[in-house]
Design a protein around this motif. Structure first.
Motif, mmCIF file in Angstrom:
data_model
loop_
_atom_site.group_PDB
_atom_site.id
_atom_site.type_symbol
_atom_site.label_atom_id
_atom_site.label_comp_id
_atom_site.label_asym_id
_atom_site.label_seq_id
_atom_site.Cartn_x
_atom_site.Cartn_y
_atom_site.Cartn_z
ATOM 1 N N VAL A 90 0.865 -1.181 0.000
ATOM 2 C CA VAL A 90 0.000 0.000 0.000
ATOM 3 C C VAL A 90 0.907 1.238 0.000
ATOM 4 O O VAL A 90 1.848 1.330 0.797
ATOM 5 N N ARG A 91 0.597 2.175 -0.916
ATOM 6 C CA ARG A 91 1.454 3.362 -1.084
ATOM 7 C C ARG A 91 0.898 4.529 -0.257
ATOM 8 O O ARG A 91 -0.248 4.930 -0.446
ATOM 9 N N VAL A 139 -0.501 7.395 -4.744
ATOM 10 C CA VAL A 139 -0.844 7.269 -3.319
ATOM 11 C C VAL A 139 -2.188 6.546 -3.188
ATOM 12 O O VAL A 139 -3.167 6.943 -3.811
ATOM 13 N N ASP A 140 -2.220 5.477 -2.366
ATOM 14 C CA ASP A 140 -3.461 4.737 -2.112
ATOM 15 C C ASP A 140 -4.099 5.157 -0.788
ATOM 16 O O ASP A 140 -5.316 5.071 -0.627
ATOM 17 N N ALA A 141 -3.272 5.532 0.182
ATOM 18 C CA ALA A 141 -3.751 5.717 1.552
ATOM 19 C C ALA A 141 -3.029 6.891 2.196
ATOM 20 O O ALA A 141 -1.857 7.146 1.910
ATOM 21 N N VAL A 142 -3.758 7.594 3.073
ATOM 22 C CA VAL A 142 -3.240 8.819 3.688
ATOM 23 C C VAL A 142 -3.236 8.667 5.207
ATOM 24 O O VAL A 142 -4.241 8.228 5.784
ATOM 25 N N VAL A 143 -2.134 9.037 5.842
ATOM 26 C CA VAL A 143 -2.099 9.142 7.306
ATOM 27 C C VAL A 143 -2.109 10.625 7.654
ATOM 28 O O VAL A 143 -1.209 11.367 7.236
ATOM 29 N N ILE A 144 -3.130 11.056 8.399
ATOM 30 C CA ILE A 144 -3.218 12.468 8.802
ATOM 31 C C ILE A 144 -2.653 12.583 10.219
ATOM 32 O O ILE A 144 -3.277 12.153 11.193
ATOM 33 N N ALA A 145 -1.459 13.149 10.318
ATOM 34 C CA ALA A 145 -0.757 13.265 11.602
ATOM 35 C C ALA A 145 -0.320 14.715 11.830
ATOM 36 O O ALA A 145 0.643 14.979 12.537
ATOM 37 N N SER A 146 -1.050 15.633 11.217
ATOM 38 C CA SER A 146 -0.806 17.065 11.405
ATOM 39 C C SER A 146 -1.661 17.549 12.591
ATOM 40 O O SER A 146 -2.462 16.785 13.126
ATOM 41 N N PRO A 147 -1.521 18.809 13.003
ATOM 42 C CA PRO A 147 -2.269 19.271 14.181
ATOM 43 C C PRO A 147 -3.792 19.144 13.997
ATOM 44 O O PRO A 147 -4.312 19.233 12.874
ATOM 45 N N THR A 148 -4.479 18.966 15.107
ATOM 46 C CA THR A 148 -5.923 18.691 15.097
ATOM 47 C C THR A 148 -6.743 19.650 14.225
ATOM 48 O O THR A 148 -7.609 19.178 13.475
ATOM 49 N N GLY A 183 -10.811 9.853 -3.035
ATOM 50 C CA GLY A 183 -11.073 8.405 -2.995
ATOM 51 C C GLY A 183 -9.959 7.626 -2.311
ATOM 52 O O GLY A 183 -9.746 6.447 -2.599
ATOM 53 N N LYS A 184 -9.263 8.284 -1.369
ATOM 54 C CA LYS A 184 -8.150 7.607 -0.692
ATOM 55 C C LYS A 184 -8.596 7.082 0.685
ATOM 56 O O LYS A 184 -9.428 7.714 1.357
#
Ligand SMILES: NC(=O)c1ccc[n+]([C@@H]2O[C@H](COP(=O)([O-])OP(=O)(O)OC[C@H]3O[C@@H](n4cnc5c(N)ncnc54)[C@H](O)[C@@H]3O)[C@@H](O)[C@H]2O)c1
Length: 336
Positions: free
Chosen positions: A5-6, A66-75, A89-90
């Motif tokens: 998974v990218r 990109v297939d998938a996104v990790v959101i790790a930025s401030p709330t 569509g990710k």
């Protein structure tokens, strides 16, 4: 064998580094792009874990590779980035909380529900092997009908008051993990009674927040859950759970680096200090969380993996706890 998974990683700060390392260690994931408003942070991350760097989160989310996104930025950035990922569509792994304002969460609720790709919330403690085993045994009926769950959650030291002022308060910032943990045992909570305390930190008090809290939740089946929080703990990160039912008790205590114990003339059976904080205590949980997300992206969403609705429910409980503590009353909640 399927292709890895990218990933696009948005935010390469404290928790972003944890996710970058988990992606790097996973044979089923690859970091394609890291985005950080301060691009030097993204550059450092890709130098260590591979991929390209950008300052533009939206470009990273929309990228074809990109297939998938990790959101790790401030709330405060989560809702907009989550919307962008859903539009593209990710699949999304979004850090907690979704937002501090329930109206902003509700504004994307229908789209998150309708999404064809998984949205997973970063409630890492659900994946902790010790707590997961305790939950499995409770659900298997080992203590009989669950009557009481006691969650103890104390941080080693209080954050700076600058952070406290924008954190959303002890219930939305800190106890939100415990509200989700409570719901992983008792999903349908009907009332919240909280006491907020100002015991030791003048900065937190001046910021209008509490440095400790005791919260009682009641489930639709009459179960009680108590959550004991403190922003400090002299002996390290204090993370324990006790499940009590008609047929017995299950407990998970604090974790030490090894099980070696020493006895001497002055003390008996002394262990090593507990893990310092979340990065050390939940290292395995973060890795298992990423593995569960990768499986979900591949169409295998395991039961109990927290999603958008769990993120929303935890915020509803945090809001209710804040109201209860401020107004000195029990608050009824409806999580439907
Ligand atoms: N699940 C957990 O255990 C856990 C632990 C810590 C933090 N968190 C959550 O993770 C989030 C980040 O917390 P943190 O402690 O890592 O913060 P942090 O400040 O250490 O890192 C945030 C990073 O995001 C970058 N950034 C800011 N705006 C951006 C944007 N628009 N696009 C891309 N990058 C941007 C910053 O430059 C910074 O490098 C918060 O929502 C927090 O609540 C979760």
């Amino acid at each position: 064998m399927s292709q890895p998974v990218r990933f696009a990683l948005i935010g390469t700060g404290r928790i972003g580094q944890v996710h970058a390392a988990s992606i790097h260690r996973s044979p089923d994931a690859v970091l394609t792009v890291a985005a950080d408003a301060i691009v030097a942070g993204a550059e450092r991350t890709v130098a260590q874990h591979g991929g390209r760097a950008t300052a533009d989160a939206l470009e990273a989310i929309a990228a074809d590779d990109v297939d998938a996104v990790v959101i790790a930025s401030p709330t405060p950035t989560h809702v907009d980035l989550l919307s962008a990922a859903l539009d593209a569509g990710k699949a999304v792994l979004c850090e907690k909380p979704i937002d501090l304002d329930i109206t902003r969460v509700d504004a994307v609720r229908d789209r998150a529900r309708a999404a064809s790709t998984p949205v997973v919330l970063g409630f890492n403690r659900r994946f902790d092997p010790h707590f997961a085993e305790l939950r499995r045994r409770v659900q298997a009926g080992e203590v009989g009908r669950l009557e009481h769950l006691a969650i103890t959650s104390r941080d080693p030291e209080a954050p700076p008051s600058d952070y406290v002022r924008v954190s959303g308060g002890i219930f939305r910032d800190m106890a939100i993990h415990d509200f989700d943990m409570a719901r992983s045992f008792v999903p349908d909570i009907v009332s919240v009674t909280a006491v907020g305390l100002r015991q030791f930190d003048a900065g937190i008090s001046e910021a209008g927040d509490f440095d400790a809290a005791v919260t009682t939740l009641v489930g639709a089946g009459g179960e009680s859950v108590t959550i004991t929080n403190s922003r400090h703990s002299a002996y390290g990160y204090d993370q324990r759970i006790e499940a009590f039912g008609a047929d017995g008790l299950l407990e998970v205590g604090n974790v030490t680096p090894t099980l070696v114990r020493s006895s001497s003339a002055s003390a008996s059976s002394v262990g090593e200090p507990y893990r310092r904080f979340f990065l050390e205590r939940y290292r395995d949980a973060y890795e298992l969380e990423l593995a569960a997300f990768v499986a979900a992206v591949r169409g295998d969403l395991a039961p109990g993996v927290p999603g958008f609705e769990d993120g929303r429910a935890a915020l509803v409980l945090a809001d209710a706890a804040e109201t209860s503590a401020r107004e000195g009353r029990t608050v009824a909640v409806d999580l439907s």
